[in-house]
Scaffold this active site. Structure first.
Site, short mmCIF file in Angstrom:
data_model
loop_
_atom_site.label_atom_id
_atom_site.label_comp_id
_atom_site.label_asym_id
_atom_site.label_seq_id
_atom_site.Cartn_x
_atom_site.Cartn_y
_atom_site.Cartn_z
N LYS A 9 0.80 -1.17 -0.02
CA LYS A 9 0.05 0.07 -0.09
C LYS A 9 1.01 1.12 -0.12
O LYS A 9 2.00 1.21 0.29
CB LYS A 9 -0.97 -0.04 1.18
CG LYS A 9 -2.11 -1.21 1.21
CD LYS A 9 -3.14 -0.94 2.32
CE LYS A 9 -4.08 -2.20 2.13
NZ LYS A 9 -5.15 -2.00 3.17
N TYR A 49 -12.56 -1.99 -3.80
CA TYR A 49 -13.03 -2.39 -2.70
C TYR A 49 -14.69 -2.22 -2.37
O TYR A 49 -15.20 -2.10 -1.36
CB TYR A 49 -12.41 -1.31 -1.63
CG TYR A 49 -11.00 -1.87 -1.13
CD1 TYR A 49 -10.65 -2.85 -0.23
CD2 TYR A 49 -9.87 -0.84 -1.47
CE1 TYR A 49 -9.65 -3.13 0.14
CE2 TYR A 49 -8.69 -1.20 -0.83
CZ TYR A 49 -8.40 -2.41 -0.09
OH TYR A 49 -7.24 -2.50 0.22
N ASN A 112 -2.41 0.18 6.69
CA ASN A 112 -1.84 -0.83 7.31
C ASN A 112 -0.85 -1.85 6.27
O ASN A 112 -0.77 -3.01 6.30
CB ASN A 112 -2.77 -1.87 7.69
CG ASN A 112 -3.88 -2.17 6.68
OD1 ASN A 112 -3.68 -1.99 5.60
ND2 ASN A 112 -4.77 -3.20 7.07
N HIS A 115 -2.17 -5.60 1.72
CA HIS A 115 -3.60 -6.13 1.47
C HIS A 115 -3.09 -7.64 0.98
O HIS A 115 -2.29 -7.83 0.41
CB HIS A 115 -4.07 -5.52 0.49
CG HIS A 115 -5.35 -6.12 0.01
ND1 HIS A 115 -6.70 -6.31 0.77
CD2 HIS A 115 -5.53 -6.95 -1.09
CE1 HIS A 115 -7.48 -6.91 -0.11
NE2 HIS A 115 -7.03 -7.56 -1.12
N GLU A 126 -9.69 -10.34 -7.54
CA GLU A 126 -8.85 -9.35 -7.31
C GLU A 126 -7.48 -9.49 -8.25
O GLU A 126 -7.19 -8.46 -8.79
CB GLU A 126 -8.09 -9.37 -5.90
CG GLU A 126 -9.34 -9.08 -5.06
CD GLU A 126 -8.97 -9.20 -3.30
OE1 GLU A 126 -9.67 -8.72 -2.57
OE2 GLU A 126 -7.54 -9.39 -3.18
#
Ligand code: CMP
Length: 137
Positions: A9, A49, A112, A115, A126
């Site tokens: 990320k 998402y 965070n 993913h 995905e």
């Protein structure tokens, strides 16, 4: 053999830890099938998402994911989905086990570091969101 999607990320890319994260995947026996550095538009992040569209954090999540470059990676290995989730640690870095990527590199539940797909169906969707079949080598 199983495949899973990983995203390094924007927070982790900004910290300069693409290299150690990729090394960790390889050390743990996950093979990189496909990889690219991209910057998602807000719309692309919203599509990725979409399952979280009704969550209160959806706006914050998609703003963050489109705020800078990230690295999308298709990983392959035996039990790759669970293996990647173990390597990443809990979604909230405050709850992540020592040595996991989120414990090492993440600052908050929103930012965070990585993913990972959570199940075979989502992994397939995905991976196809970012890569054509002919790019998976
Ligand atoms: P990820 O594995 O990318 O999948 C969905 C993301 O939503 C998750 O990691 C978190 O970064 C984010 N997320 C989950 N819960 C919250 C929350 N309470 N506040 C902000 N972001 C969240």
């Amino acid at each position: 053999m199983e495949r899973t999607l990983s995203i390094i990320k924007p927070d982790a890319v900004k910290k300069g830890v693409i290299g150690p994260i990729l090394a960790r995947f390889e050390e743990e026996g996950l093979r990189i099938c496909a990889m690219k550095k991209i910057q998602m538009s807000k719309r692309v992040a919203e599509g990725f998402y979409a399952v979280h569209a009704e969550r209160p954090f959806f706006g914050e999540l998609t703003e963050f994911m489109s705020s800078g470059p990230c690295v999308v990676i298709a990983l392959e290995g035996e039990g790759a989905i669970l293996a990647n989730r173990r390597i990443m640690g809990a979604t909230n870095p405050a709850e992540a086990a020592d040595g996991t990527l989120r414990k090492l590199y993440a600052d908050s539940i929103g930012e965070n570091a990585v993913h990972g797909s959570d199940a075979p169906e989502t992994a397939a969707t995905e991976i196809a969101y970012f890569f054509a079949g002919t790019e998976l080598l």
